[in-house]
Design a protein around this motif. Structure first.
Motif, PDB file in Angstrom:
ATOM      1  N   ARG A  87       0.837  -1.205   0.000  1.00  0.00           N
ATOM      2  CA  ARG A  87       0.000   0.000   0.000  1.00  0.00           C
ATOM      3  C   ARG A  87       0.869   1.251   0.000  1.00  0.00           C
ATOM      4  NH1 ARG A  87      -2.457   2.693   4.405  1.00  0.00           N
ATOM      5  NH2 ARG A  87      -1.719   1.036   5.808  1.00  0.00           N
ATOM      6  N   PHE A  88       1.947   1.230   0.793  1.00  0.00           N
ATOM      7  CA  PHE A  88       2.878   2.358   0.810  1.00  0.00           C
ATOM      8  C   PHE A  88       3.449   2.604  -0.584  1.00  0.00           C
ATOM      9  CE2 PHE A  88       7.299   3.710   0.798  1.00  0.00           C
ATOM     10  CZ  PHE A  88       7.257   4.890   1.524  1.00  0.00           C
ATOM     11  N   MET A  89       3.873   1.547  -1.244  1.00  0.00           N
ATOM     12  CA  MET A  89       4.498   1.707  -2.558  1.00  0.00           C
ATOM     13  C   MET A  89       3.502   2.240  -3.581  1.00  0.00           C
ATOM     14  SD  MET A  89       7.702   0.983  -2.154  1.00  0.00           S
ATOM     15  CE  MET A  89       8.411   0.610  -3.766  1.00  0.00           C
ATOM     16  N   SER A 101      12.473   7.173   0.591  1.00  0.00           N
ATOM     17  CA  SER A 101      12.527   5.715   0.704  1.00  0.00           C
ATOM     18  C   SER A 101      11.826   5.063  -0.483  1.00  0.00           C
ATOM     19  CB  SER A 101      11.915   5.240   2.023  1.00  0.00           C
ATOM     20  OG  SER A 101      10.583   5.670   2.145  1.00  0.00           O
ATOM     21  N   TYR A 102      10.751   5.697  -0.970  1.00  0.00           N
ATOM     22  CA  TYR A 102      10.072   5.131  -2.138  1.00  0.00           C
ATOM     23  C   TYR A 102      11.004   5.102  -3.346  1.00  0.00           C
ATOM     24  CZ  TYR A 102       7.309   4.556  -6.279  1.00  0.00           C
ATOM     25  OH  TYR A 102       6.863   4.104  -7.489  1.00  0.00           O
ATOM     26  N   PHE A 139      11.732   2.798   6.618  1.00  0.00           N
ATOM     27  CA  PHE A 139      11.225   3.701   5.582  1.00  0.00           C
ATOM     28  C   PHE A 139      11.408   5.175   5.957  1.00  0.00           C
ATOM     29  CE2 PHE A 139       9.390  -0.287   4.586  1.00  0.00           C
ATOM     30  CZ  PHE A 139       9.127  -0.279   3.228  1.00  0.00           C
ATOM     31  N   THR A 140      12.106   5.407   7.069  1.00  0.00           N
ATOM     32  CA  THR A 140      12.338   6.795   7.478  1.00  0.00           C
ATOM     33  C   THR A 140      13.810   7.137   7.642  1.00  0.00           C
ATOM     34  OG1 THR A 140      12.176   6.242   9.833  1.00  0.00           O
ATOM     35  CG2 THR A 140      10.147   6.933   8.727  1.00  0.00           C
ATOM     36  N   PHE A 141      14.700   6.112   7.735  1.00  0.00           N
ATOM     37  CA  PHE A 141      16.098   6.435   8.009  1.00  0.00           C
ATOM     38  C   PHE A 141      16.711   7.244   6.863  1.00  0.00           C
ATOM     39  CE2 PHE A 141      16.838   2.643   5.468  1.00  0.00           C
ATOM     40  CZ  PHE A 141      18.035   2.903   4.822  1.00  0.00           C
TER      41      PHE A 141
END
Length: 508
Positions: free
Chosen positions: A123-125, A206-207, A184-186
């Motif tokens: 879903r994020f992608m 990150s995406y 997904f935040t680093f």
């Protein structure tokens, strides 16, 4: 076209502008105070080992492809790329995740380490495919005029840009496990910021990485700068190494000449500044310097503690890239953001590129690049007074959390850069990633590509729009180069590979 353009600094931004403008027929001279090109993208040599000073991988490669294509070339003609898969190992105590640009593999790896989260990843992608399509065009235009905010592109992206959400807030809408959120935040650390403070629009970082992959360059990423320099010279550009600019002189609002430390003066029609923004603004702008106190009111990124180790052994089972998160990552970042406390509980990034690249160390040997995000020098913490103890803590943690149990026994070369070392290298406050990327220091509110208050002074690099990181620095240089051309009535058509790439693939 005989217009004379001087570029101060042969970092990635200066080299990009140099190759573009020399190809377009301008008389371009790059002045660099060091003895080699690259700036923070230069090579460090220690004995028989070669290290990258700063950036250790390339994402968003299509931007570099576009830059070279604007001169009728391909980067592959000047360097060798390796697309990494797996990309990076992320570790939290006894849990690890191998990241991949192959979305099926990535989903499987997530499900193994964080059961039930693979659907959230998909879903994020899918959502971020659309988010990037909206935001990316806004990063390609200058913001030296307020009217830029009326563009249809920016209005379309406004819901993503103007949000008060942080990157961590955005990731909380997708993932349940705190550790997976960090996966997904680093990437906010590429901006020198904490994901709890970094604007939510930067979840696209990150995406981009997980959708399009990351690349190693054989011999190190410094080969990109060396390749750009080669193109610049092929196009007739002039390079002056070991030459320091001490002052810019003006005719009215126009930069007219630059003075060198050896007493020479060089005339210019246009001037591009690729030095660290705040350092340059407070030192070489002559009668138009900005005082240090004014610059200190701005927000700056963190700094980094760097170790470069040459080893007489190769750790073949260790990953190319490895990020080991602090036990309390949020507190570690609060310490860094507060700019006063150096955390004992630190996060560590290790690049073991010798598993991919045999050219950076002698046969049977290897080299490690170690980066620890830490506070900048704003409040004068004396890290140098405890340097050996801090270095030993970093080595201890690597030994504890990797398979490199005998690391100490195999170090034969060592170099180090501290926050003060970065500042001594003319980086304001030792803030390795330049000005912070807060909403009040972005787009029009960031130092502009055509520097406000000057008729012919342009900025490139991480201190101007669109920001820090290699691809965005390349883009800053293309924007400034195009603005110079437009000032002479020449509108440049961009080479655009990004649109097809970014529109072509969503979640798989």
């Amino acid at each position: 076209m005989n217009k004379k353009i001087i570029i101060i600094g042969a970092g990635p931004g200066g080299l990009t502008s140099g190759m573009l403008l020399a190809h377009r027929g301008y008389d371009v001279t790059i002045i660099e105070k060091a003895s080699a090109v690259g700036g923070r993208n230069a090579a460090i040599r220690a004995g028989d080992y070669v290290f990258d000073t700063g950036p250790t991988f390339l994402h968003q490669k299509f931007t570099l492809d576009e830059i070279f294509a604007e001169t009728g070339r391909k980067p592959e003609d000047y360097m060798e790329f390796v697309k990494l898969d797996p990309m990076t190992r992320l570790s939290w105590g006894d849990v690890s995740l191998e990241t991949s640009f192959d979305q099926r593999t990535m989903a499987e790896n997530i499900e193994k380490s964080f059961p039930g989260e693979a659907t959230n990843y998909k879903r994020f992608m899918a959502d971020h495919h659309e988010k990037l399509r909206a935001i990316f065009p806004c990063l390609l235009q200058p913001y030296h005029q307020l009217s830029s905010f009326l563009s249809g592109r920016l209005l379309k992206a406004l819901p993503y840009v103007a949000t008060k959400k942080s990157v961590m807030d955005v990731l909380g809408e997708y993932f349940n496990d705190e550790r997976l959120k960090l996966a997904f935040t680093f990437q906010a650390k590429y901006l020198g910021m904490s994901p709890w403070n970094c604007p939510g629009l930067f979840s696209i970082l990150s995406y981009i990485e997980y959708a399009h992959g990351i690349y190693h360059v054989q011999g190190g990423l410094s080969k990109i700068s060396e390749g750009m320099c080669e193109v610049f010279l092929e196009e007739g550009g002039k390079l002056m190494l070991d030459s320091e600019v001490t002052e810019i002189d003006y005719h009215g609002r126009r930069a007219a000449t630059v003075q060198l430390a050896d007493g020479r003066k060089l005339e210019c029609d246009d001037l591009i500044v690729n030095a660290d923004y705040a350092h340059a603004r407070s030192t070489i702008f002559g009668s138009r310097n900005v005082d240090r106190e004014s610059l200190l009111k701005k927000k700056y990124s963190c700094s980094t503690f760097m170790l470069y180790l040459g080893l007489d052994k190769l750790y073949a089972d260790e990953p190319h890239h490895h990020v080991m998160f602090a036990d309390d990552y949020h507190q570690n970042l609060r310490d860094i953001q507060g700019e006063r406390v150096v955390s004992d509980d630190m996060s560590i990034y290790v690049r073991n590129s010798s598993v991919t690249d045999p050219t950076v160390a002698p046969e049977g040997h290897s080299q490690l690049y170690i980066l620890v995000p830490t506070i900048n020098t704003r409040n004068g913490y004396p890290l140098e007074e405890n340097l050996q103890a801090y270095r030993d803590k970093v080595i201890d943690r690597i030994i504890e959390r990797t398979g490199m149990k005998d690391l100490r026994e195999h170090i034969v070369e060592e170099r180090c850069i501290t926050p003060q070392g970065w500042e001594d290298a003319n980086i304001f406050l030792g803030a390795t990633f330049n000005l912070a990327h807060t909403l009040d220091q972005m787009l029009y509110l960031r130092p502009q590509n055509r520097l406000k208050g000057f008729e012919n002074v342009y900025l490139v690099g991480g201190g101007t729009h669109p920001g820090s990181g290699l691809p965005t620095i390349y883009e800053s240089a293309r924007i400034s180069s195009n603005l110079i051309c437009e000032s002479y009535g020449k509108v440049r058509e961009r080479v655009d590979f990004a649109s097809q790439i970014l529109n072509g693939g969503g979640a798989q």
